[in-house]
Design an enzyme around this catalytic site. Sequence first.
Site, short mmCIF file in Angstrom:
data_model
loop_
_atom_site.label_atom_id
_atom_site.label_comp_id
_atom_site.label_asym_id
_atom_site.label_seq_id
_atom_site.Cartn_x
_atom_site.Cartn_y
_atom_site.Cartn_z
N THR A 77 -6.49 -11.91 -0.40
CA THR A 77 -6.83 -10.83 -1.34
C THR A 77 -6.35 -11.16 -2.75
OG1 THR A 77 -6.70 -9.17 0.41
CG2 THR A 77 -6.51 -8.38 -1.86
N CYS A 92 -13.25 -4.46 -0.04
CA CYS A 92 -12.71 -3.22 0.51
C CYS A 92 -13.00 -2.05 -0.42
CB CYS A 92 -11.21 -3.36 0.76
SG CYS A 92 -10.21 -3.71 -0.72
N ASN A 129 -7.51 -0.43 3.27
CA ASN A 129 -8.39 -1.39 2.60
C ASN A 129 -8.87 -2.48 3.56
OD1 ASN A 129 -5.48 -2.01 2.36
ND2 ASN A 129 -6.18 -3.93 1.44
#
Length: 310
Positions: free
Chosen positions: A166, A129, A288
């Site tokens: 993430t 991102c 993101n």
Amino acid sequence: MGKVKVAIIGSGNIGTDLMIKIMRSARHLEMGAMVGIDPTSDGLARARRLGVATTAEGMDGLVRLPEWNDIAIVFDATSAYAHKAHSAVAVAAGKQVIDLTPAAIGPYTVPPVNLDDHLDQPNVNMVTCGGQATIPMVHAVRRVSRALPYAEIVASISSKSAGPGTRANIDEFTQTTARAIETVGGAARGKAVIVLNPAEPPLIMRDTVFTFSQGAEPEAIAASVEAMVKDVQTYVPGYRLKQKVQFEHIGGNAPLVIPGYGTFEGLKSSIFLEVEGAAHYLPAYAGNLDIMTSAAMATADRWVERRHKA
């Protein structure tokens, strides 16, 4: 031009947002299957309600679905570790693969910078991102400069928009983004930092880009950056500069020391960005995730256009 069927592996935040985007706004794509490993996940439940074929048995389950034969493109929104096996199966079956993990099996791809260079590749990587948000800016500086010895980015995202995938890939994020700053952005050396911000209410994604260039005037860099922002906005409308680009001249009387490069004299540019998500599935602060899914969908749409022209 008819639409082609796609599968999404990973029914978490990124995969679910991508599914909603495809169903709402893709030009040449339609959902063929949603794949997960948690049968109770919200992504799989939403896909079923929307009439999309689903499996909670991962890649093995996808291959067993009758829809598998009609799927032309596979998006992987799982993890860097899992993607290696997923890609091997999909590529062997003749599918195009778009990797939204930091695995980087295929070439790094940032749509406004180098998408057309990689349309013949069976697997392309969407970097991260932070990479999708900042590498266009690094490239914007590089393309008008004689040299770009160093670039550094800081991506600040709301901790609420950082899911398990993430968080599990933080090391891969910094390494992958730094490499892509160099190979795609054009910096001789790159560095990436990610900040998970726990502020309440959650903050919209913010990105700061520092570049150290030579052979370009501030006016040329500012114009190049503004043009690149407009290019990114064609697929991420919430992408914007927070303020004008800031410049600092580094003279020979006080040169900077860049590790691995040496002393630097030239122009420091500071670029401040904000990425607001489209809120298709996730809140607007999750820019993101939005920029990753938007870049992936733009890549797939372009793939189909290329195939149709061929």
